[in-house]
Design a protein around this motif. Structure first.
Motif, short mmCIF file in Angstrom:
data_model
loop_
_atom_site.label_atom_id
_atom_site.label_comp_id
_atom_site.label_asym_id
_atom_site.label_seq_id
_atom_site.Cartn_x
_atom_site.Cartn_y
_atom_site.Cartn_z
N SER A 230 0.83 -1.21 0.00
CA SER A 230 0.00 0.00 0.00
C SER A 230 0.86 1.26 0.00
CB SER A 230 -0.92 0.01 1.23
OG SER A 230 -0.15 -0.02 2.43
N ASP A 231 2.13 1.09 -0.41
CA ASP A 231 3.06 2.22 -0.36
C ASP A 231 3.20 2.93 -1.70
OD1 ASP A 231 4.29 0.10 -1.60
OD2 ASP A 231 6.23 0.36 -0.62
N PHE A 232 2.16 2.87 -2.52
CA PHE A 232 2.19 3.58 -3.79
C PHE A 232 0.86 4.31 -3.99
CE2 PHE A 232 0.31 -0.50 -4.78
CZ PHE A 232 -0.67 -0.23 -5.72
N ARG A 233 0.86 5.26 -4.92
CA ARG A 233 -0.34 6.05 -5.17
C ARG A 233 -0.61 6.17 -6.67
NH1 ARG A 233 -0.61 4.80 -0.79
NH2 ARG A 233 -0.85 6.04 1.13
N LEU A 234 -1.86 6.12 -7.01
CA LEU A 234 -2.32 6.30 -8.38
C LEU A 234 -2.67 7.78 -8.56
CD1 LEU A 234 -3.42 5.47 -11.13
CD2 LEU A 234 -5.42 4.51 -9.98
N LEU A 235 -1.95 8.45 -9.48
CA LEU A 235 -2.10 9.89 -9.65
C LEU A 235 -3.18 10.25 -10.67
CD1 LEU A 235 1.68 10.92 -9.77
CD2 LEU A 235 0.13 10.95 -7.79
N ALA A 236 -3.26 9.52 -11.76
CA ALA A 236 -4.23 9.83 -12.81
C ALA A 236 -4.20 8.78 -13.90
CB ALA A 236 -3.96 11.21 -13.41
N SER A 237 -5.32 8.63 -14.58
CA SER A 237 -5.36 7.89 -15.85
C SER A 237 -5.18 8.91 -16.96
CB SER A 237 -6.70 7.18 -16.02
OG SER A 237 -6.90 6.23 -15.00
N PHE A 238 -4.46 8.51 -18.02
CA PHE A 238 -4.26 9.48 -19.10
C PHE A 238 -4.63 8.93 -20.49
CE2 PHE A 238 -0.17 7.39 -18.38
CZ PHE A 238 0.28 7.09 -19.66
N ASN B 95 -2.14 4.48 -16.61
CA ASN B 95 -2.12 5.38 -15.47
C ASN B 95 -0.70 5.77 -15.07
OD1 ASN B 95 -5.13 4.68 -14.69
ND2 ASN B 95 -4.08 2.73 -14.91
N LEU B 96 -0.62 6.85 -14.30
CA LEU B 96 0.64 7.24 -13.69
C LEU B 96 0.59 6.87 -12.21
CD1 LEU B 96 1.54 10.79 -15.11
CD2 LEU B 96 2.45 8.55 -15.79
N VAL B 97 1.60 6.14 -11.75
CA VAL B 97 1.70 5.76 -10.34
C VAL B 97 3.05 6.20 -9.80
CG1 VAL B 97 0.11 3.82 -10.49
CG2 VAL B 97 2.52 3.47 -10.99
#
Length: 320
Positions: free
Chosen positions: A96-104, A212-214
């Protein structure tokens, strides 16, 4: 007069100590980028220098697949990674140490289920008990199962054979597997080189892939402003794609060293837009339930993917 000019020059150099203010060096960030036309907005932003106005020095690290990009980000080789939502889903069970910033970008036809064409009518039942090659813990694996379920063959048993995406085509041609689940541009290259020897099962619309950008949870906080500016640059790149599609395709063709026909093969299936919405969450949970039910993951409860979403940078980029 000369003395006055000299004194004026000295005072104008700096109010605080006699030195001109230094120009702030650009912030360097590395993005692990899958070598697929799905990465088009990133490639165009880099090639057209759309990051420079935001004082960003972006290096794209090309890798064969979002699963490798994700690993590069987790290992610290890259600051950000491109990834399908399937890779995010699988990794969500482990960490759980990552984050999804946006789909492009999105596509409903990027995955293909291919087999050898023996000139006989093709049926999904012919894959019962057969070996299907796929990339473990990726969109490739999910697509193979989703294909069977949606086509009404969920009770059909087949053997999963895991390998790298580069190995899937040769394995099919050698008879080591009976079919393969593969993303573009590998599917196109196989069909282009071997023509009628390859049969493609109709699969458009079965699976809606998002790219996506992660980033790491730490970087999501540390570089929030930079991430917002990266997304602003991607928004500009998407506008360029929409306004100058032929120029955009030429840039992608040159960068990825692929032919125009290969690029055209899937280009019209792409929808370039920035988003982070409930449909993505629903997709992640649907895939997670599949992963649990199929025994692909050793878990009983899916992760709360909402905790992995960080829309702070996206809100800044879209100004809301």
């Amino acid at each position: 007069m000369l003395l006055v000019l000299a004194l004026t020059g000295l005072l104008s150099v700096s109010w605080w100590g006699g030195k001109a203010p230094a120009i702030e060096p650009p912030i360097k960030l590395k993005i692990a980028t899958s070598t697929t036309p799905l990465s088009a907005p990133l490639i165009i932003a880099r090639e057209l220098e759309l990051f420079k106005p935001y004082n960003l020095d972006i290096e794209l690290i090309p890798l064969r697949g979002g699963h490798l990009c994700f690993q590069a980000m987790i290992q610290g080789v890259a600051d950000i990674a491109t990834s399908s939502e399937s890779v995010i889903m699988f990794n969500g069970f482990e960490r759980s140490d990552f984050r999804l910033l946006a789909s492009f970008v999105e596509s409903d036809n990027d995955l293909k289920l291919l087999t050898l064409n023996d000139k006989q009518p093709r049926s999904m039942t012919q894959l019962n008990g057969k070996k299907i090659g796929m990339v473990k813990a990726s969109a490739s694996e999910f697509f193979a199962d989703a294909f069977m379920i949606i086509r009404g063959h969920q009770q059909q048993n087949f053997h999963k054979v895991f390998m790298s995406p580069q190995a899937l085509g040769p394995a099919l041609l050698a008879g080591d597997v009976d079919a393969i689940s593969i993303w573009e541009p590998f599917g196109y290259k196989l069909i282009e080189e071997h023509g009628d020897a390859i049969y493609q099962y109709p699969g458009k619309g079965i699976y809606n892939l998002s790219f996506n950008l992660v980033t790491s949870a730490v970087n999501a906080k540390l570089h929030q402003q930079q991430h917002a500016n990266i997304l602003r640059a991607l928004k500009s790149a998407q506008n360029f794609i929409n306004q100058h599609p032929e120029n955009a395709k030429q840039i992608i063709s040159d960068y990825l060293n692929i032919s125009q026909p290969e690029l055209e093969w899937a280009w019209n299936d792409y929808v370039f837009r920035l988003s982070l919405n409930n449909s993505l969450i629903s997709n992640l949970h649907a895939q997670a339930r599949w992963a649990i039910a199929s025994g692909t993951v050793d878990a009983q409860v899916p992760p709360d993917f909402r905790l992995l979403l960080d829309d702070s940078a996206l809100k800044q980029a879209l100004d809301y």
